[in-house]
Design an enzyme around this catalytic site. Structure first.
Site, PDB file in Angstrom:
ATOM      1  CE  LYS A   1       5.824   5.136   6.763  1.00 13.88           C
ATOM      2  NZ  LYS A   1       5.697   6.523   7.191  1.00 13.88           N
TER       3      LYS A   1
ATOM      4  CE1 TYR B   1      -2.148   2.202   9.919  1.00 15.69           C
ATOM      5  CE2 TYR B   1      -2.263   4.077   8.423  1.00 15.69           C
ATOM      6  CZ  TYR B   1      -1.944   3.536   9.667  1.00 15.69           C
ATOM      7  OH  TYR B   1      -1.426   4.333  10.639  1.00 15.69           O
TER       8      TYR B   1
ATOM      9  CB  CYS C   1      15.949  47.209 -14.786  1.00  8.34           C
ATOM     10  SG  CYS C   1      15.875  45.695 -15.750  1.00  8.34           S
TER      11      CYS C   1
ATOM     12  CE  LYS D   1      10.724   7.569   5.182  1.00  8.27           C
ATOM     13  NZ  LYS D   1       9.633   8.406   5.741  1.00  8.27           N
TER      14      LYS D   1
ATOM     15  CD  GLU E   1      -1.658  -1.169   3.212  1.00  7.97           C
ATOM     16  OE1 GLU E   1      -1.762  -0.120   3.871  1.00  7.97           O
ATOM     17  OE2 GLU E   1      -1.596  -2.290   3.717  1.00  7.97           O
TER      18      GLU E   1
ATOM     19  CG  ASP F   1       3.951  12.617   4.883  1.00 12.49           C
ATOM     20  OD1 ASP F   1       4.031  12.309   6.083  1.00 12.49           O
ATOM     21  OD2 ASP F   1       4.753  13.383   4.317  1.00 12.49           O
TER      22      ASP F   1
ATOM     23  CB  CYS G   1      17.544  47.806 -19.436  1.00 16.88           C
ATOM     24  SG  CYS G   1      16.127  48.361 -18.480  1.00 16.88           S
TER      25      CYS G   1
ATOM     26  CB  CYS H   1      14.036  46.349 -20.412  1.00 21.21           C
ATOM     27  SG  CYS H   1      14.644  45.048 -19.329  1.00 21.21           S
TER      28      CYS H   1
ATOM     29  CB  CYS I   1      12.068  46.802 -15.512  1.00 18.82           C
ATOM     30  SG  CYS I   1      12.935  47.626 -16.854  1.00 18.82           S
TER      31      CYS I   1
END
Ligand code: IVH
Length: 679
Positions: free
Chosen positions: A122, A235, A419, A324, A120, A124, A422, A442, A436
């Site tokens: 696992k 489970y 900026c 894991k 199955e 979390d 530029c 730019c 900017c």
């Protein structure tokens, strides 16, 4: 007509009928994921029950579906002792250690017979024990230290996956006392939505779905849990007083499910350690497509008699193992914070990280979105942070964990005044954004605008990628998108890594792109807030570019899905003389498209319901959804008899299985693209 008072027996019978019916539909919906009635009909039953209970409050029972949220917050938590301790699992990280696990089992059992395993995911989340007496949920408790946990019944009752009453099963009645164990978790989508909402209202956000689930279950007021997207998978079985358990864990799962308890659909029974490893590999491939977080596979000896023979070590069973997966959250250090310039000049801070392996890839950058996010995290250069990369999402810094006594100097992050590309001034744009002011002067903005114009959903010019655009802009060979159509073979030949053949291919691709469609062209212009779906709707509504260009704010707002902000961006874009000049030059260079035929293009998929599952590689899920919706289709989250099509990418899981089971046609992404183009 005279009114007859309804007899108390009839009221009682009606209450029972409604409660049983609602329990049944809860079971179909939450446990089996196979609803039999539409949501509105369910709501109607629920309202009927509520009304009847309001008229007869003395007949309300605590296991009524209306009573999931008790009225009073608790004053504190009560401790619960687990008669059978809740164990944890030993861990392995590779196939070799899994083989050793099987060797040890064989040795203990003194047998070399094949061993079957129940495998199955696992989950979390948070481990929980549920106690049912005569089929009624009596108590729910956390694992705590394994022996003593806390009573969280008030919160667990609010979770719709958890039946307040077990279902009757004619073949195998549930036992008089039954304790089931499992994991309560928050769905990924629910977590993202909850955090997004919390960001908006300034409420507390959670770092990950597990913390969110744990934090929710620790609340004294059940109304909080009721409003959060919690779920549960069972489970294992603890206390079992009554008719005997079946001989295997996998059969117990089937039994639990028949009583209304939810078990994981990814479970499988396999033979031998190699097959367990293959299961774990398959599960790892599917990890990103599951709507809940998993941190591995759990491998358990399936036969309960063998489990008994194997017994326990101090804290872990000898018959089970957690395999894991790579972590989705790791810690690393922020080396620097740099500032990127986007297509419309927006300045985005990006963290440069000490490279780390997280969620299966090496990550060395993480976007920080904006200065408000940096303030929220309290982040400074030099900090130790937790980086999270779960599912397919881009890596994100979720927490600063620099120790108090850290020797590394911390440097505050500051928005530059000019900026980085530029040198133009950076000015505030809205509450948290900065931009900017250089516009198309730019180079960073120019590069982004050109890249966008050449992208797949826009003019789709193959071969004109990021690196090449960079060179062309830096050498001043491309000042705007119209210049693309004036590039010559000689010019291209002078570039790095540009053989004659690739130059010719590129010129051919550019030539091909001259013939396009209005939605692609509009999208390619890069008007802020106008994505593919909006471009399509605009093209369908106005039919040609001239009509769109001369539309005013009101005319634009009349278009479905176009709000005042989008409308204002469009008006602003077309009122700019430079933009109009670029469009004129594009058309003069031969860029053209057929006008969109209005009605016949729209809504061709009306009445059809699509479900998208697995990973899409050529477009994002949002794009796919938008394109379907623009054609009138509905996009649903789960497969049912009403689904017309399922689009399944790699990693598709239970939704795909369900589609096959219900005989619903499935297409892959390539077929889907063709389908969209021909619809
Ligand atoms: S079985 C005696 N199955 O993992 C075996 N545990 O360290 C009891 N978990 O605290 C656990 N998914 O919270 C089992 N499918 C699963 C699980 C699972 C998650 C958690 C559980 C436990 C921890 C084990």
């Amino acid at each position: 007509m005279s009114e007859h008072p309804v007899s108390p027996q009839r009221v009682q019978a009606e209450l029972e009928r409604l409660r049983a019916l609602i329990h049944h539909h809860d079971y179909r919906y939450h446990t089996l994921d196979a609803p039999e009635i539409p949501d509105v009909e369910y709501d109607r039953l629920f309202l009927q029950l509520e009304a009847l209970e309001r008229a007869h409050p003395e007949l309300i029972t605590s296991d009524s579906p209306t009573q999931r949220v008790g009225s009073q917050p608790l004053g504190g938590f009560v401790q619960v002792t687990h008669d059978i301790p809740m164990m944890s699992l030993a861990k392995v990280f590779n196939g070799e250690d899994l083989q050793d696990f099987e060797v040890r089992i064989r040795k203990r059992l003194d047998s070399d017979a094949d061993i079957e395993y129940s495998c199955e995911p696992k989950i979390d989340g948070v481990a929980v024990s549920l106690l049912y007496e005569n089929g009624r949920l009596q108590r729910a408790a956390t694992r705590g230290d394994g022996v003593t946990g806390e009573d969280i019944t008030h919160n667990v009752r609010t979770i719709r996956d958890v039946p307040l009453r077990l279902q009757q099963n004619a073949d195998t009645p549930f036992p008089a006392r039954l304790e089931v164990r499992g994991e309560i978790y928050m769905s990924r989508a629910g977590f993202e939505a909850m955090n997004a909402e919390a960001m908006k209202t300034g409420a507390r956000t959670f770092v990950n779905p597990r913390n969110a689930a744990a934090g929710t279950l620790r609340q004294l007021d059940p109304a909080i849990a009721a409003a959060r997207p919690l779920h549960m998978f069972c489970y294992s079985v603890g206390i079992f007083e009554g008719a005997g358990l079946p001989p295997t864990l996998s059969e117990s799962f089937t039994l639990l499910q028949s009583w209304g308890l939810r078990v994981n659909p990814e479970r499988a029974v396999v033979t031998g350690a190699d097959a367990c490893l293959a299961y774990a590999d398959r599960l790892l491939q599917r990890r990103a497509s599951l709507d809940y977080e998993i941190d591995g596979a759990v491998i358990k000896v399936d036969r309960l008699k063998l489990q008994d023979e194997l017994g326990f070590n101090a804290r872990t069973p000898r018959w089970a193992m957690a395999y894991k997966f790579p972590a989705e959250e790791v810690s690393t250090q922020v080396r620097d914070v740099e500032f990127q310039v986007g297509r419309t000049g927006t300045i985005t801070p990006v963290a440069r990280l000490e490279p780390v392996f997280v969620g299966g890839v090496t990550v060395s950058n993480a976007t920080l979105h904006n200065m408000a996010e940096i303030a929220r995290l309290g982040l400074q250069i030099g900090d130790t942070v937790i980086v999270r990369r779960a599912g397919d999402v881009i890596p994100k810094i979720v927490q600063v964990i620099t120790p108090q006594d850290s020797k590394t100097p911390r440097i505050p992050v500051q928005m530059p005044t000019h900026c980085p590309a530029c040198g133009s001034e950076i000015e505030p744009a809205g509450e948290v954004l900065f931009r900017c002011s250089g516009g198309l002067v730019c180079p960073a903005q120019r590069k982004e605008a050109i890249r966008h114009f050449c992208a797949r959903g826009a003019l789709d010019i193959e071969g004109l990628g990021e690196k090449l655009i960079e060179q062309l802009v830096d050498r001043d060979m491309l000042r705007d998108v119209a210049d693309i159509f004036h590039l010559s073979g000689e010019e291209l030949a002078g570039l790095e890594r540009m053989a004659e053949k690739s130059a010719n291919n590129l010129l051919a691709a550019i030539d091909k792109a001259r013939s396009t469609t209005l939605p692609r062209f509009l999208f390619g212009l890069g008007i802020p807030e106008v994505g593919e779906a909006t471009a399509l709707v605009l093209a369908q509504h106005f039919g040609n570019l001239e009509a769109l260009q001369s539309a005013d704010q009101a005319a634009l707002e009349a278009v479905e899905d176009v709000g005042p902000i989008v409308a204002a961006h469009i008006v602003h874009f077309f009122s700019n003389a430079d933009n109009r000049e670029v469009i004129r030059r594009l058309q003069a260079a031969g860029v053209h498209w057929p006008d969109v035929e209005l009605a016949q293009q729209s809504q061709v998929l009306e009445g059809q319901t699509f479900v998208l599952t697995g990973t899409l590689e050529l477009m994002t899920r949002d794009e796919a959804k938008a394109r379907l919706q623009a054609l009138g289709a509905k996009v649903a989250g789960s497969v049912s008899k009403k689904t017309t099509w399922v689009v399944a990418g790699p990693g598709a899981g239970s939704k795909l299985d369900k589609a096959v089971e219900l005989n619903i046609p499935v297409m892959d992404e390539a077929q889907f693209l063709t389908f969209l183009q021909t619809s």
